[in-house]
Design a protein around this motif. Sequence first.
Motif, mmCIF file in Angstrom:
data_model
loop_
_atom_site.group_PDB
_atom_site.id
_atom_site.type_symbol
_atom_site.label_atom_id
_atom_site.label_comp_id
_atom_site.label_asym_id
_atom_site.label_seq_id
_atom_site.Cartn_x
_atom_site.Cartn_y
_atom_site.Cartn_z
ATOM 1 N N LEU A 190 0.835 -1.417 -0.212
ATOM 2 C CA LEU A 190 -0.023 0.206 -0.293
ATOM 3 C C LEU A 190 1.287 0.629 0.913
ATOM 4 C CD1 LEU A 190 -2.973 0.694 0.383
ATOM 5 C CD2 LEU A 190 -2.411 0.851 2.660
ATOM 6 N N ARG A 191 1.318 1.863 -1.071
ATOM 7 C CA ARG A 191 1.714 2.751 -1.499
ATOM 8 C C ARG A 191 0.963 4.600 -0.910
ATOM 9 N NH1 ARG A 191 5.142 2.839 -6.400
ATOM 10 N NH2 ARG A 191 5.453 1.048 -5.301
ATOM 11 N N SER A 192 1.222 5.051 -0.314
ATOM 12 C CA SER A 192 0.641 6.111 0.474
ATOM 13 C C SER A 192 1.156 7.671 -1.113
ATOM 14 C CB SER A 192 0.822 6.741 1.418
ATOM 15 O OG SER A 192 0.176 7.982 1.669
ATOM 16 N N PHE A 193 0.573 8.144 -1.608
ATOM 17 C CA PHE A 193 0.767 9.453 -2.986
ATOM 18 C C PHE A 193 -0.151 11.055 -1.910
ATOM 19 C CE2 PHE A 193 0.837 5.627 -4.962
ATOM 20 C CZ PHE A 193 1.917 6.013 -6.077
ATOM 21 N N GLU A 194 1.369 11.586 -2.225
ATOM 22 C CA GLU A 194 0.340 13.299 -1.263
ATOM 23 C C GLU A 194 -0.807 13.840 -1.915
ATOM 24 O OE1 GLU A 194 3.233 15.809 -0.947
ATOM 25 O OE2 GLU A 194 4.618 14.930 0.487
ATOM 26 N N ASP A 195 -0.924 13.169 -3.611
ATOM 27 C CA ASP A 195 -1.937 13.758 -4.435
ATOM 28 C C ASP A 195 -2.959 12.812 -4.741
ATOM 29 O OD1 ASP A 195 -0.589 14.269 -7.210
ATOM 30 O OD2 ASP A 195 0.605 14.973 -5.777
ATOM 31 N N THR A 196 -3.725 12.909 -5.963
ATOM 32 C CA THR A 196 -4.444 11.851 -7.189
ATOM 33 C C THR A 196 -3.720 11.482 -8.645
ATOM 34 O OG1 THR A 196 -5.736 13.638 -7.447
ATOM 35 C CG2 THR A 196 -6.535 11.694 -5.463
ATOM 36 N N GLU A 197 -3.064 13.015 -8.722
ATOM 37 C CA GLU A 197 -2.630 13.080 -9.956
ATOM 38 C C GLU A 197 -1.533 12.162 -10.017
ATOM 39 O OE1 GLU A 197 -3.969 15.677 -8.568
ATOM 40 O OE2 GLU A 197 -5.637 16.737 -9.819
ATOM 41 N N MET A 229 -0.986 10.071 -8.209
ATOM 42 C CA MET A 229 -1.433 8.275 -7.843
ATOM 43 C C MET A 229 -2.035 8.058 -9.674
ATOM 44 S SD MET A 229 -3.879 6.838 -5.667
ATOM 45 C CE MET A 229 -5.546 8.096 -5.441
ATOM 46 N N GLU A 230 -2.527 8.762 -9.590
ATOM 47 C CA GLU A 230 -2.560 7.949 -10.997
ATOM 48 C C GLU A 230 -2.161 8.088 -12.144
ATOM 49 O OE1 GLU A 230 -5.642 10.221 -14.685
ATOM 50 O OE2 GLU A 230 -5.921 10.798 -13.432
ATOM 51 N N LYS A 231 -1.171 9.119 -11.877
ATOM 52 C CA LYS A 231 0.152 8.986 -13.150
ATOM 53 C C LYS A 231 1.325 7.407 -13.149
ATOM 54 C CE LYS A 231 4.300 11.005 -14.817
ATOM 55 N NZ LYS A 231 5.235 9.856 -15.137
ATOM 56 N N ILE A 275 1.637 1.265 -10.069
ATOM 57 C CA ILE A 275 1.087 0.498 -9.015
ATOM 58 C C ILE A 275 -0.213 -0.093 -9.972
ATOM 59 C CG2 ILE A 275 0.997 2.954 -7.250
ATOM 60 C CD1 ILE A 275 -1.580 3.936 -8.224
ATOM 61 N N SER A 276 -0.706 -1.326 -9.439
ATOM 62 C CA SER A 276 -2.056 -1.461 -9.884
ATOM 63 C C SER A 276 -3.443 -0.932 -9.534
ATOM 64 C CB SER A 276 -1.223 -2.752 -9.939
ATOM 65 O OG SER A 276 -0.289 -3.735 -10.471
ATOM 66 N N MET A 277 -3.478 -0.774 -8.991
ATOM 67 C CA MET A 277 -4.753 -0.522 -8.321
ATOM 68 C C MET A 277 -4.446 1.428 -7.315
ATOM 69 S SD MET A 277 -7.387 -2.242 -5.828
ATOM 70 C CE MET A 277 -7.405 -1.673 -4.788
ATOM 71 N N MET A 278 -5.527 1.843 -7.819
ATOM 72 C CA MET A 278 -5.739 3.447 -7.122
ATOM 73 C C MET A 278 -7.288 3.142 -6.272
ATOM 74 S SD MET A 278 -5.850 6.366 -9.543
ATOM 75 C CE MET A 278 -7.149 6.922 -10.496
#
Length: 533
Positions: free
Chosen positions: A237-244, A246-248, A255-258
């Motif tokens: 489980l990887r934590s991103f600071e923003d959704t953009e 994460m989508e990239k 990553i395999s799923m967001m």
Amino acid sequence: MNRKTLVLPAMIGLLAPVLAACGGSDGGGRGGDAIVVGTTDQFVATKEAPAPFDPAFAYDAGAWNVLRQTVQMLMHVPRGGGEPVPDAASKCGFTDTQNESYRCTLRSGLKFSDGDTITAEDVKFSIERVLKINDGNGPVALLSNIDTIETNGDSGIVFHLKTPDATFPYKIATPAAAIVDSDMYEADKLRAGADADGSGPYTLETETEGGRVVKAVFTKNPRYKGDLSLQNDKVELRSFEDTESMEKALRDGDISMMTRTLQPHQIKDLSENPPEGIDLVEMPGLEIRYLGFDTEDSTVKSKAVRQALASVVDRGQLASKVYPATAEPLYSLIPNTIPGHQNAFFNKYGEPNARKAAGILSAAGISTPVKLTLNYTTDHYGSVTKKEFEVLQEQLNATKLFDVAIKGTEWSKFRASQKRGEYAVYGMGWFPDFPDADNYVAPFLGKDNFLNTPYANSETRNKLIPESRRAADRSAATETFERIQEIVANDVPVLPLWQGKQYVAARDDITGVEWAVNSSADLQLWELGRGVS
């Protein structure tokens, strides 16, 4: 027009995903690289929140999603919803007709991940620990109805409740009732840091940067004995600071799923212009958003101010401008897919009406414009929260009855300030602990409530909530919940705004995506595997 049946209950949404992901399992990624899942949930150890993954402290959806993979409870809610079934227990049930005595028997051979044997005394220790620590941020209210805990040998345990509670099996299926090892957790002190140990389906290793968890690695626990069937050996489980970003990472194959939280524009784009090899999956959702009030603060202490706000907020415009196709207006604390829901706020206030609001304020002798600051968290529910509060500000100021400012604060500071009563008005979201009307009422209106609100209605707290919990057939509590909703609409200790849908996006070689998040927003990472598109 009576809006009690404005939206018909869609209980089928609690039982099955709207859209199933394609792909057939080939063994679920066993023996290969970890399946990597992205989230914008932030996990930070701070002075105010020193123990983000301690079951006695953790009480938000993100932290619970980490704990559910790592710790084990006596019961768990099955993948498609419904009543809890045994997990660490082999059987559980009420032993009396009043729903006041609940007995469980542990599975044989239970062990913590380090090999220590689990007995009924460990269960007793774990739950009494939450009650003893009694952390103001924690989930203690879910267990506060426990009077005494009795053990019978190594495997028998009986909970004697103070008052009848048919929802108790759901409460001990939450991480509030996680079974922990007394060698790892002190009886009267929180376990600081980002560690968590138990007997759940996975063991946990975390990677931190500056006190913030950036990666949580779940590795299959070979000693796990329970009801779950794991479809993989490892999930990250990887934590991103923003959704953009994460989508990239999803588009780039990092990553395999967001999962939470996808923003409305992302959902729209992924739906209308799906990238090759990526599926968008819509799932049942029970998330709600609302404004909360410190009813002792001078600016909103008068019920008339809160009623005037309820009279002018345009939920339809808010949902369409900020959350198109991902949210719908909500006129009660209880969402429309939960039995017992009625549109109490619409029944009382109708469509947004500034003239009605002006009349309410005038009758109470309140001068206008009323100056207010709406507080919101900048990073817990996604970046679009700022736009939501800008729309609310525009709506309220346009009436000339209010002079509204807005202020955003990061979650680690926001939540602590809200609990201390530093905000007169604040925006919050709620992901249910379990899908029952009780869990949309008691956490806000009961004693030791989640909001630490000074608001207390004696009829609701002392009569109606206890009365609703006596009903083993939950539909029998409908009239009681309807009365509670009418009281909330009149007193406005909270102002419901909208109910959301859930979405995840995943690469099409990942199986089990349709089961990876349930209606209560619980991550079920054990469902994920690798298969054939």
